[in-house]
Design an enzyme around this catalytic site. Structure first.
Site, PDB file in Angstrom:
ATOM      1  N   TYR A 165      77.774  22.028 -79.148  1.00 48.39           N
ATOM      2  CA  TYR A 165      77.434  20.623 -78.853  1.00 48.39           C
ATOM      3  C   TYR A 165      77.821  20.253 -77.408  1.00 48.39           C
ATOM      4  O   TYR A 165      77.046  19.621 -76.679  1.00 48.39           O
ATOM      5  CB  TYR A 165      78.179  19.752 -79.871  1.00 48.39           C
ATOM      6  CG  TYR A 165      77.936  18.277 -79.801  1.00 48.39           C
ATOM      7  CD1 TYR A 165      76.787  17.711 -80.334  1.00 48.39           C
ATOM      8  CD2 TYR A 165      78.893  17.431 -79.233  1.00 48.39           C
ATOM      9  CE1 TYR A 165      76.583  16.342 -80.291  1.00 48.39           C
ATOM     10  CE2 TYR A 165      78.702  16.058 -79.193  1.00 48.39           C
ATOM     11  CZ  TYR A 165      77.544  15.523 -79.726  1.00 48.39           C
ATOM     12  OH  TYR A 165      77.359  14.168 -79.687  1.00 48.39           O
ATOM     13  N   LYS A 169      75.370  18.984 -74.508  1.00 50.73           N
ATOM     14  CA  LYS A 169      75.532  17.652 -73.915  1.00 50.73           C
ATOM     15  C   LYS A 169      75.753  17.725 -72.403  1.00 50.73           C
ATOM     16  O   LYS A 169      75.319  16.829 -71.664  1.00 50.73           O
ATOM     17  CB  LYS A 169      76.673  16.905 -74.606  1.00 50.73           C
ATOM     18  CG  LYS A 169      76.350  16.487 -76.046  1.00 50.73           C
ATOM     19  CD  LYS A 169      75.064  15.678 -76.116  1.00 50.73           C
ATOM     20  CE  LYS A 169      74.858  14.963 -77.435  1.00 50.73           C
ATOM     21  NZ  LYS A 169      73.522  14.317 -77.502  1.00 50.73           N
TER      22      LYS A 169
END
Ligand code: ADP
Length: 255
Positions: A165, A169
């Site tokens: 993640y 991001k």
């Protein structure tokens, strides 16, 4: 002066729940026609139905707004293109894109499977790229576009268990940096929001007392500002708990 989006067409991805739902409701309440996208799958990105998106569309219509549901999986470029084509056919253009859909597959790095990495990259990073790509030519032609991408402090500072993640991001900020520069000549502005809010994603991670202070609606003013005519470009706006100062600034600007 309150921001309005009359005559604008918006797509909000992952708008069946949490942040996306709050952004879709906020846009519709300010006059935008909104495509409420959600593939309605499980938290890990499997399965899917449009029920969540349809429920949000009903909410918007009951409040007198204009919306349509869409079940595209953002990690599938053909489906993303079809969603943009549907909105353009129905309402003439897509002026505002909020790339918000997301999943989590948290695991410590030693336990993380390659598939946990790939899936999160596919939905967050590739999915965000696809959403931008599918609206880009139309925005250039019409000389207008506002794109808000969703990043996270996890991408800047890292959270345990989020190698997948966090990498996605951080990549989204990289994407913004390029698109914001390439969009300048044609009034396309590209920004990221870094939210801290109570959603299905964070409720697993934080204590209930913290979540009470972190309603998804608290993030929406930041997103609406970044979608407005007066939006900056190439900015990452932290919003929500821990970023009250920035929200305060936006509120005093009258949004
Ligand atoms: P948050 O609000 O923090 O982003 P949620 O889990 O509440 O977290 O909302 C994310 C939304 O994104 C969910 O409604 C989920 O169904 C949606 N979503 C996840 N993956 C996809 C995908 N590939 N395409 C479209 N929507 C997706």
């Amino acid at each position: 002066m309150a921001i309005r989006f009359d005559g604008r067409v918006a797509i909000v991805t992952g708008a069946g729940n949490g942040l996306g739902r709050a952004h879709a409701l906020g846009l519709a309440a300010r006059g935008a026609k909104v495509v409420v996208n959600d593939f309605g799958g499980a938290r890990d990105g499997t399965g899917g139905s449009m029920t969540a998106a349809e429920t949000v569309v009903e909410e918007i219509r009951k409040a007198g707004g204009t919306a349509m549901a869409d079940g595209a999986d953002v990690s599938n470029y053909e489906q993303v293109k079809a969603m943009v084509a549907k909105a353009t056919k129905e309402w003439g253009s897509v002026d505002l894109m909020v790339a918000n859909a997301g999943i989590l597959r948290d695991k410590s790095f030693g336990k993380m499977e390659l598939s946990d990495f790939q899936k999160v990259i596919d939905v967050h990073l590739a999915g965000t790229f696809y959403c931008c790509k599918a609206v880009w030519d139309g925005m250039k032609e019409r000389n207008y576009g506002r794109i808000v991408l969703t990043t996270s402090s996890s991408g800047m500072f890292g959270n345990f268990g989020q190698a997948n993640y966090g990498a996605a991001k951080a990549g989204i900020v990289g994407l913004m940096n390029v698109l914001a520069q390439e969009g300048r000549k044609t009034d396309i502005r590209v920004n990221t929001v870094s939210p801290t809010a109570a959603t299905r994603m964070t409720e697993e991670l934080l204590p209930p007392q913290a979540l009470q202070l972190m309603k998804p609606e608290a993030i929406t003013p930041a997103v609406l500002f970044l979608l407005s005519d007066n939006a900056p470009t190439r900015t990452t706006l932290g919003a929500g708990a821990g970023s009250f100062a920035q929200i305060k600034i936006i509120e005093t600007e009258g949004i």
